[in-house]
Design an enzyme around this catalytic site. Structure first.
Site, PDB file in Angstrom:
ATOM      1  N   CYS A  51       0.841  -1.207   0.000  1.00  0.00           N
ATOM      2  CA  CYS A  51       0.000   0.000   0.000  1.00  0.00           C
ATOM      3  C   CYS A  51       0.872   1.251   0.000  1.00  0.00           C
ATOM      4  CB  CYS A  51      -0.914  -0.023   1.220  1.00  0.00           C
ATOM      5  SG  CYS A  51      -1.891   1.477   1.400  1.00  0.00           S
ATOM      6  N   CYS A  87      -0.484   4.109   2.210  1.00  0.00           N
ATOM      7  CA  CYS A  87      -0.263   3.938   3.649  1.00  0.00           C
ATOM      8  C   CYS A  87       1.195   4.172   4.029  1.00  0.00           C
ATOM      9  CB  CYS A  87      -0.625   2.514   4.095  1.00  0.00           C
ATOM     10  SG  CYS A  87      -2.084   1.826   3.342  1.00  0.00           S
ATOM     11  N   ASP A  88       2.126   3.753   3.188  1.00  0.00           N
ATOM     12  CA  ASP A  88       3.525   3.664   3.639  1.00  0.00           C
ATOM     13  C   ASP A  88       4.518   4.561   2.911  1.00  0.00           C
ATOM     14  OD1 ASP A  88       2.740   1.764   5.482  1.00  0.00           O
ATOM     15  OD2 ASP A  88       3.047   0.097   4.113  1.00  0.00           O
TER      16      ASP A  88
END
Ligand code: NAP
Length: 314
Positions: free
Chosen positions: A135, A138-139
């Site tokens: 992701c 997200c990261d």
């Protein structure tokens, strides 16, 4: 006696929420069950450029989904935040189990979507969350000014790689062939992006590290030659984002519902499955184009078919 809904929708991605909207507008008593955040894979997508009419400058996947959710709820769909553990789909009243609790409905829409396929290389599991990710939204933040590798050559890999160039100083796209699968328009933008480096005919052989990911070893798919990339001493960590397609979330019902050899649900054009009163919509279906717009369309068709099925039963 417990309530028997007209329709239970399992999954609140674009397909499930669109189904909820249409079922609500058809005055069906509707329950949408979702175990995680609404949106499915769109909840972890930063940028959506091709949902017709949906261009709002800077809008992210989660923001688009917020509007889907609000619209479904406005038309009366009830919500339940639980994990579905079992289903019994045969017969006029279908049962959906969430642990010990049972919910009943005359029709079911399976909108359970799909999840990221794992790379399957040694070290992948050990370094998930420590350099390996599925992701970018997200990261990406963790890789500010670092070097990252993106595995895959489809729309997801190339779009997410471009997104990562907003954070990382260098992004290597590792693709097993010498031609991308991504759409031409996406490729054109990628080839103009100076931060992208293409590692053609390559797969990940293994990854290594010392607590965090520090080394990625690629294997040439034609010659078998191995090439190592190690994190600079100052960086201390490499990123490895895997985007090599999806796997359908159909384990829950694949004993009862006909699926293809990959586990995608087989439906007709009206989203009907092999069981009367059970429909499927979105990425969990066998289909040629997995997009928000096709998922939403599936959801609308499935809900209208539920209404017709219920009318025929009267
Ligand atoms: P995809 O289109 O199935 O592409 C998967 C990529 O990973 C392919 O390039 C494939 O290589 C590669 N791959 C598969 N298994 C591999 C393995 N074991 N090792 C190394 N590489 C492997 O998947 P996706 O990109 O996640 O897209 C899924 C669906 O969502 C598609 O329908 C796509 O069009 C859609 N999508 C659309 C958008 C958009 O319109 N903006 C954005 C994201 C996703 P090969 O090419 O050699 O097969």
């Amino acid at each position: 006696m417990s309530k028997v809904y007209d329709c239970i929708i399992i999954g609140a991605g674009p397909a499930g929420l669109a189904a909820g909207l249409y079922a609500g507008r058809s005055r069906l008593s509707t329950l949408i069950i979702e175990k995680a955040a609404d949106g499915g894979q769109i909840a972890i997508t930063d940028n959506i450029e091709n949902y017709p009419g949906g261009i709002v400058e800077g809008e992210t996947g989660p923001q688009l989904i917020e509007r889907f959710t609000a619209q479904a709820e406005r038309w009366g769909a009830e919500r339940l935040a639980k994990n579905v553990s079992k289903v019994e789909l045969e017969g006029p009243v279908k049962k959906v189990f969430c642990g010990d609790e049972v919910y009943e409905a005359k029709t079911i829409i399976l909108a359970t979507g799909a999840h990221a396929r794992k790379g399957g290389f040694p070290g992948e599991e050990e370094y998930t969350g420590k350099g390996v990710s599925y992701c970018a939204t997200c990261d990406a933040n963790f890789f500010q000014d670092l070097v990252v590798f993106v595995i895959g050559g489809g729309d997801s890999a190339v779009e997410e790689a471009m997104y990562l160039t907003g954070f990382a100083r260098e992004v290597h796209i590792v693709h097993r062939r010498d031609q991308l699968r991504a759409a031409e328009s996406i490729q054109e933008r990628a080839f103009r992006n100076e931060k992208l480096v293409f590692e053609w005919n390559s797969v990940v052989d293994h990854v290594e590290g010392d607590g965090v990911l520090q080394k990625i070893v690629l294997k040439d798919t034609k010659t078998g030659e191995l090439r190592s990339f190690e994190a600079d001493e100052d960086d201390g960590v490499l990123g490895c984002f895997v985007f090599i397609g999806t796997v359908p979330n159909s384990d829950l019902f694949k004993d009862e519902i006909h699926c293809d050899e990959k586990g995608y649900v087989i439906t007709d054009d009206d989203m009907k499955t092999n069981i009367e009163g059970v429909f499927a919509a979105g990425d969990v279906r066998v289909k040629s184009l997995r997009q928000v717009v096709t998922a939403a369309a599936d959801g609308a068709i499935a809900a209208i078919q539920c209404e017709r099925y219920l009318a025929e039963q009267k």
